[in-house]
Motif scaffolding. Structure first.
Motif, short mmCIF file in Angstrom:
data_model
loop_
_atom_site.label_atom_id
_atom_site.label_comp_id
_atom_site.label_asym_id
_atom_site.label_seq_id
_atom_site.Cartn_x
_atom_site.Cartn_y
_atom_site.Cartn_z
N TRP A 222 0.88 -1.19 0.00
CA TRP A 222 0.00 0.00 0.00
C TRP A 222 0.90 1.22 0.00
N THR A 247 -2.91 4.68 -3.36
CA THR A 247 -4.12 5.17 -2.73
C THR A 247 -4.02 6.67 -2.43
N CYS A 267 -7.42 2.15 -4.39
CA CYS A 267 -8.34 2.16 -3.26
C CYS A 267 -8.59 3.62 -2.91
N GLN A 269 -9.49 6.57 -0.46
CA GLN A 269 -9.56 6.96 0.95
C GLN A 269 -10.55 8.12 1.10
N GLU A 294 -12.58 -0.39 -3.70
CA GLU A 294 -12.85 -0.41 -2.27
C GLU A 294 -12.57 0.98 -1.69
N SER A 296 -11.30 3.06 1.99
CA SER A 296 -10.65 2.97 3.29
C SER A 296 -10.91 4.27 4.03
N ARG A 315 -12.41 -1.65 2.70
CA ARG A 315 -11.17 -2.40 2.93
C ARG A 315 -10.82 -2.36 4.42
N HIS A 316 -10.73 -1.16 5.00
CA HIS A 316 -10.40 -1.03 6.42
C HIS A 316 -10.53 0.41 6.87
N GLU A 318 -8.47 3.45 9.37
CA GLU A 318 -7.14 3.81 9.83
C GLU A 318 -7.14 4.04 11.34
#
Length: 365
Positions: A222, A247, A267, A269, A294, A296, A315-316, A318
């Motif tokens: 990443w 990203t 991805c 953000q 995706e 984040s 995805r997730h 932070e």
């Protein structure tokens, strides 16, 4: 007949918290962080929202946004969001106004869930019970011992299997140290954990490609903002030249920004404390999904946890050191990332309560 719950005038405050150590990334340095908190009441419930921005954002909330909110129906968040967007037409939607709208919007969603006596995650509707997180910090000001201790805490202490450190030090003029720190990070976390880097736009295009190919040898998967997030052509060039995911998007303040960004990243953000709150965060996530990407969540993990559980293309989020520290200090109900996930299902609303008296010493507005 519709039963309205009119909004009262929002209450706004700002707090500046010293960092626990000097911090810097590739293009900026800081030793304090300011959080602007908005509390919105309707009926017998109060919702809380926040953004990380200068204390002057509190004045912007009072001057330009509270007049258009008072008396609106607390359940009609899209109407409130549109009213705020229209109110800042001449100020400009990106930047400080975007942060102000974001804090209020987060508070409105918390308020609505509390009025309905629901967890926010249930109000929005879940796509998953657990939200993956990644440990984020690794500032360029950290010596190797400090860096190792932080990474150890996440990976071996809390069993978070993905971490991110800062690179691009001094606008890319310390690339050799960047690579050395990445090597140290990999040695600390071992071969299995995912390793991410964030250059904060510190490299030039060709430099980002050269550095990125070396980082790939250490399993970096990443690469955040290898070049300026305003350089969309540069992001595309770096993305196409490297095997890792490229990203960006954390500096997006409105939906058109993300529409421009999606063709240039692997991805997307999105930061709910900047982009326009949960309302716009969910719209950006849908935009990303329409382009096969995706999303984040960028920074402010407790502001994102519920919304993140509600989108299928997440995805997730932070688990950013500064904001985790502040949110744990300022709110009861902070989440536990042990195991690499959080579960945003505790209590009604987003589950957080401001510790008003305990944080008064940090108040600046």
């Amino acid at each position: 007949m519709k039963h309205e719950v009119p909004l009262e005038r929002p209450v706004v405050s700002a707090y500046t918290v010293p960092a626990d150590a000097p911090e810097a990334d590739g293009t900026f340095a800081w030793d304090t962080t300011t959080i602007v908190v908005v509390e919105v009441t309707a009926g017998d419930a109060t919702g809380t929202g926040w953004t990380y921005a200068p204390a002057s954002v509190a004045a912007l909330v009072d001057e330009q946004l509270t007049p258009v909110l008072k008396g609106l129906d607390a359940l009609d968040i899209p109407a409130a969001h549109d009213a705020m967007t229209q109110a800042v037409r001449n100020t400009g939607r990106p930047g400080a106004a975007g942060c102000a709208i974001s804090a209020i919007d987060i508070a409105l969603w918390d308020l609505k869930a509390r009025l309905l006596e629901l967890p926010l995650v249930r109000l929005l509707g879940t796509a998953r019970d657990e939200v993956p997180v990644y440990g984020s910090g690794g500032f360029t000001t950290y010596h190797d011992t400090h860096l190792a201790a932080q990474l150890n805490g996440w990976v071996h202490g809390q069993h978070i299997p993905r971490v991110k450190i800062k690179v691009g030090e001094a606008w890319g003029r310390s690339a050799a140290r960047d690579v050395s720190r990445v090597r140290t990070a990999r040695d600390v976390i071992g071969p299995q954990a995912e390793l991410y880097v964030d250059a904060n736009g510190g490299y030039t295009r060709k430099q980002a490609i050269r550095v990125g190919r070396v980082l790939a040898e250490h399993g970096v998967g990443w690469f955040q903002e290898p070049v300026s997030s305003d350089d969309l052509r540069g992001l595309s060039l770096v993305r196409d030249a490297l095997v890792c995911d490229v990203t960006a998007g954390g500096y997006g303040y409105d939906l058109p920004y993300f529409a421009r960004m999606v063709p240039s990243v692997d991805c997307l953000q999105v930061d709910a404390t900047r982009c326009g709150g949960i309302t716009e965060w969910l719209r950006a996530a849908a935009l990303a999904q329409a382009h096969g990407l995706e999303v984040s969540a960028h920074c402010a993990p407790h502001a994102h946890a519920a919304a993140a559980a509600c989108v299928p293309n997440l995805r997730h989020i932070e688990w950013f050191h500064d904001h985790v520290r502040i949110e744990s200090m300022f709110f009861d109900g902070a989440l536990d990332p042990t195991g690499g996930v959080v579960r945003p299902d505790g209590g009604i609303g987003h589950g957080l309560q401001l510790r008003t008296e305990e944080v008064e010493e940090f108040r600046v507005a």
